[in-house]
Design a protein around this motif. Sequence first.
Motif, PDB file in Angstrom:
ATOM      1  N   ASP A 112       0.788  -1.012   0.105  1.00  0.00           N
ATOM      2  CA  ASP A 112      -0.156  -0.005  -0.059  1.00  0.00           C
ATOM      3  C   ASP A 112       0.953   1.261   0.172  1.00  0.00           C
ATOM      4  N   ARG A 113       0.389   2.336  -0.876  1.00  0.00           N
ATOM      5  CA  ARG A 113       1.106   3.616  -0.743  1.00  0.00           C
ATOM      6  C   ARG A 113       0.720   4.451   0.492  1.00  0.00           C
ATOM      7  N   VAL A 114       1.754   5.085   0.980  1.00  0.00           N
ATOM      8  CA  VAL A 114       1.173   6.159   2.077  1.00  0.00           C
ATOM      9  C   VAL A 114       2.052   7.480   1.853  1.00  0.00           C
ATOM     10  N   ALA A 115       1.365   8.559   1.850  1.00  0.00           N
ATOM     11  CA  ALA A 115       1.607   9.862   1.566  1.00  0.00           C
ATOM     12  C   ALA A 115       2.189  10.652   2.707  1.00  0.00           C
TER      13      ALA A 115
ATOM     14  N   ALA B  81      -1.960  22.343  -2.166  1.00  0.00           N
ATOM     15  CA  ALA B  81      -2.781  21.429  -2.040  1.00  0.00           C
ATOM     16  C   ALA B  81      -3.035  20.439  -3.381  1.00  0.00           C
ATOM     17  N   ASP B  82      -2.890  21.596  -4.422  1.00  0.00           N
ATOM     18  CA  ASP B  82      -3.030  20.948  -5.795  1.00  0.00           C
ATOM     19  C   ASP B  82      -1.864  19.746  -6.224  1.00  0.00           C
ATOM     20  N   ALA B  83      -0.660  20.257  -5.761  1.00  0.00           N
ATOM     21  CA  ALA B  83       0.495  19.275  -6.208  1.00  0.00           C
ATOM     22  C   ALA B  83       0.381  18.241  -5.201  1.00  0.00           C
TER      23      ALA B  83
ATOM     24  N   ILE C  63      -0.712  12.242  -4.815  1.00  0.00           N
ATOM     25  CA  ILE C  63      -1.586  11.236  -3.997  1.00  0.00           C
ATOM     26  C   ILE C  63      -2.464  10.450  -5.062  1.00  0.00           C
ATOM     27  N   LEU C  64      -3.013  11.129  -5.900  1.00  0.00           N
ATOM     28  CA  LEU C  64      -3.729  10.275  -7.078  1.00  0.00           C
ATOM     29  C   LEU C  64      -3.082   9.396  -7.735  1.00  0.00           C
ATOM     30  N   ASP C  65      -1.793  10.091  -8.311  1.00  0.00           N
ATOM     31  CA  ASP C  65      -0.970   9.199  -9.376  1.00  0.00           C
ATOM     32  C   ASP C  65      -0.584   7.933  -8.597  1.00  0.00           C
ATOM     33  N   CYS C  66      -0.432   7.796  -7.332  1.00  0.00           N
ATOM     34  CA  CYS C  66       0.356   6.693  -6.660  1.00  0.00           C
ATOM     35  C   CYS C  66      -0.751   5.920  -5.703  1.00  0.00           C
ATOM     36  N   ASP C  67      -2.022   6.560  -5.880  1.00  0.00           N
ATOM     37  CA  ASP C  67      -3.278   5.806  -5.155  1.00  0.00           C
ATOM     38  C   ASP C  67      -2.879   5.636  -3.776  1.00  0.00           C
TER      39      ASP C  67
ATOM     40  N   PRO D   4      -4.550  22.064   6.503  1.00  0.00           N
ATOM     41  CA  PRO D   4      -5.706  22.768   5.569  1.00  0.00           C
ATOM     42  C   PRO D   4      -5.339  22.377   4.050  1.00  0.00           C
ATOM     43  N   ALA D   5      -4.002  22.219   3.682  1.00  0.00           N
ATOM     44  CA  ALA D   5      -3.514  21.930   2.512  1.00  0.00           C
ATOM     45  C   ALA D   5      -4.075  20.661   2.261  1.00  0.00           C
ATOM     46  N   VAL D   6      -4.038  19.533   3.111  1.00  0.00           N
ATOM     47  CA  VAL D   6      -4.437  18.140   3.009  1.00  0.00           C
ATOM     48  C   VAL D   6      -5.856  18.100   3.157  1.00  0.00           C
ATOM     49  N   ASP D   7      -6.609  18.894   3.890  1.00  0.00           N
ATOM     50  CA  ASP D   7      -7.880  18.882   3.868  1.00  0.00           C
ATOM     51  C   ASP D   7      -8.392  19.037   2.465  1.00  0.00           C
ATOM     52  N   GLU D   8      -7.917  20.098   1.602  1.00  0.00           N
ATOM     53  CA  GLU D   8      -8.334  20.478   0.317  1.00  0.00           C
ATOM     54  C   GLU D   8      -7.834  19.395  -0.650  1.00  0.00           C
ATOM     55  N   ALA D   9      -6.788  19.079  -0.345  1.00  0.00           N
ATOM     56  CA  ALA D   9      -6.306  18.001  -1.583  1.00  0.00           C
ATOM     57  C   ALA D   9      -7.191  16.859  -1.307  1.00  0.00           C
ATOM     58  N   LEU D  10      -7.481  16.493  -0.206  1.00  0.00           N
ATOM     59  CA  LEU D  10      -8.422  15.227  -0.241  1.00  0.00           C
ATOM     60  C   LEU D  10      -9.754  15.199  -0.738  1.00  0.00           C
ATOM     61  N   GLN D  11     -10.167  16.664  -0.827  1.00  0.00           N
ATOM     62  CA  GLN D  11     -11.825  16.619  -1.594  1.00  0.00           C
ATOM     63  C   GLN D  11     -11.463  15.835  -2.690  1.00  0.00           C
ATOM     64  N   ALA D  12     -10.374  15.828  -3.512  1.00  0.00           N
ATOM     65  CA  ALA D  12     -10.107  15.128  -5.013  1.00  0.00           C
ATOM     66  C   ALA D  12      -9.709  13.743  -4.495  1.00  0.00           C
ATOM     67  N   CYS D  13      -9.342  13.247  -3.380  1.00  0.00           N
ATOM     68  CA  CYS D  13      -8.728  11.985  -3.343  1.00  0.00           C
ATOM     69  C   CYS D  13      -9.557  11.067  -2.668  1.00  0.00           C
ATOM     70  N   PRO D  14     -10.619  10.457  -3.302  1.00  0.00           N
ATOM     71  CA  PRO D  14     -11.536   9.708  -2.310  1.00  0.00           C
ATOM     72  C   PRO D  14     -10.818   8.304  -1.733  1.00  0.00           C
ATOM     73  N   GLY D  15      -9.675   7.891  -2.423  1.00  0.00           N
ATOM     74  CA  GLY D  15      -8.984   6.673  -2.028  1.00  0.00           C
ATOM     75  C   GLY D  15      -8.294   6.687  -0.705  1.00  0.00           C
ATOM     76  N   VAL D  16      -8.209   7.937  -0.098  1.00  0.00           N
ATOM     77  CA  VAL D  16      -7.360   8.083   1.231  1.00  0.00           C
ATOM     78  C   VAL D  16      -8.442   7.968   2.428  1.00  0.00           C
TER      79      VAL D  16
END
Length: 652
Positions: free
Chosen positions: A135-138, A170-172, A177-181, A202-214
């Motif tokens: 499993d990948r961990v960011a 957050a975008d970066a 996160i998405l690329d390596c799932d 806050p950047a993590v919270d924003e980023a995760l709106q686009a990352c349902p796999g986390v």
Amino acid sequence: MNDLALSNLAHEDRTFDPPGDLAARANVSAEVYAEADADPEAFWGRQAERLDWGTPFTRVLDWSKAPFAKWFVGGRLNAAYNCVDRHVENGLGDKVALHFVGEPGDTRAITYSQLKDEVSQAANALIDLGVKAGDRVAIYLPMIPEAVIAMLACARLGAPHTVVFGGFSADALSSRILDCDAKVVITADGGYRRGKASALKPAVDEALQACPGVVSVLVVRRTGEDVAWTGGRDVWWHDVVTSASTTHVPQLFDSEHPLYVMYTSGTTGAPKGILHTTGGYLVQAAYTFWATFDHKPDSDVYWCTADVGWVTGHSYIVYGPLAEGATQVLYEGTPDTPHKGRWWEIIAEYGVTLFYTAPTAIRTCMKWGEQIPAEHDLSSLRVLGSVGESINPEAYVWYRENIGGGKTPIVDTWWQTETGAHMITPLPGVTSGKPGSAMTAFPGISVEVVDDAGEPVGNGEGGYLVITEPWPSMLRTIWGDDERYKETYWSRWPDYYFAGDGAKKDDDGAIWLLGRVDDVMNVSGHRLSTTEIESALVSHPSVAEAAVVGAADDTTGQAVVAFVILRESAKDVEDVSADLRAHVAKEIGPIAKPRQVMVVPELPKTRSGKIMRRLLRDVAENREVGDATTLADSSVMALITAGIVDAKNDED
Ligand code: PRX
């Protein structure tokens, strides 16, 4: 080629020989080069004995499916066991692994046995969060001990980590996160930077709106500031890690098991996930650390000022030094907080002997003046390192004189995220140093400087730097994209790895790096892609077209200069340049923010539509514009330079 580097050749022709006392007691002697040349595979096989293998390897290298390598075939090991547990088992449990220095002045010494307990606890907590091998961990953390602990906990479980630099947006973060799932993110409320708490959550919270796999976010409390909380997803480190068992039995993983993915900029918009695996990477990180810095485990105190968010932090804070049982300083903050002598104060306080930093930092310290380091006792230092770009001779000599007391060798280490570990560097007890040159390939590494046809150039000539034989810590692929791996690194000359750098051999055959020959910039030793910043710019509603170049900069080596054509609707927007700079910082991170944004009526393009960055670089560096005969419209450069006079006046 980079004119700055070429002109440097003329400025400093002194050569510094290794100091006699250091040479007499050096870890490696001059014979090492011949021994390695005689049989590189056997040489690396011997270096692999530095590690503890649960199952010995049966073959050093399998290159039958080139360019996909397997090193130390059949061997099984655990990277975290090698970096931590074995030192405790060898009686070094009370040795300090990390002297943590927080920016506000808080400190913490962590011994190898404490590190073993905390890494085991973090591993147990990650298991409870559902993390399994593979499993990948960011990881998105400031420079605090938990960053090292988190990386080692992942390695212990065979869960590849991807560490994202805390300065990225957050975008970066979400795109990585998405690329390596990634399934879990480890972060903090924030860290300290320039005397203030700087938030991360806050950047993590924003980023995760686009990352349902986390599914889980593990949060270290560092600053104590309030954070938003998502129940069922977010957990505090001090709740789940601190209460976990300190017993965790590490499993063995295949030598080729993925250890981590590190994203780096390439010539296209999307960053590449560089995959490093376990055995070969750890062997070369450990051996180069020992040899390049002449590390003596009983007496040295080492400090690398890089952030764990870059490859230097991976190889030369975490994996190399810890595999070698080093004692090191880990500093959270900036060099000038609360005063410009902070680094030198830390060196004096901890008796640092080996120091590794980047030319951009040295140039900044030069600007602040030599009286600042002179106020501190730096006599403990015995080897100084440099990484990230060529160190210009002036900075080299200043570093040696003012930090190294005129006696310490400087190791100018050339390598890349992709190479995983040092590839070209002097050895401090063996190789003489010429200011500005990385000198010679590391033992067991084969490099060449070639011309367009792939033929080696002679001494005194320049060309492209290639690596001609596989090496243990080489990248194995680009995460999820084997084709892109082959195409990016192995297609220009099929048998050679092309590094993207220009280089020159001097009359003695010493290697001088001349900067990137592709569309990659090097700003403060950090790689940035022109295309990535251009895409960020054109995503802004005011911009119709954008071209970005790296222009020479006295402090940062190169600086980002952007040329933009505005949309009709944006022509009257006030201070569009400030808007665009802020937009790039938001899209990518503050490091990518252009130094200048120049509004132009046209961009110089060839008939096939390719932007001629070379001409724009001339403009950005205030040079006379070079040969423009291949432009589709030869009047464009006149238009641009005329337009820029206005833009520059605006900037002033
Ligand atoms: O252009 C070279 C430059 O940095 C690039 C690699 O960047 P990155 O993967 O971010 O890794 C930086 C830290 C290893 C190289 O292609 N570079 C790195 N070190 C040197 C250097 N250029 C000249 N001399 C160096 N010592």
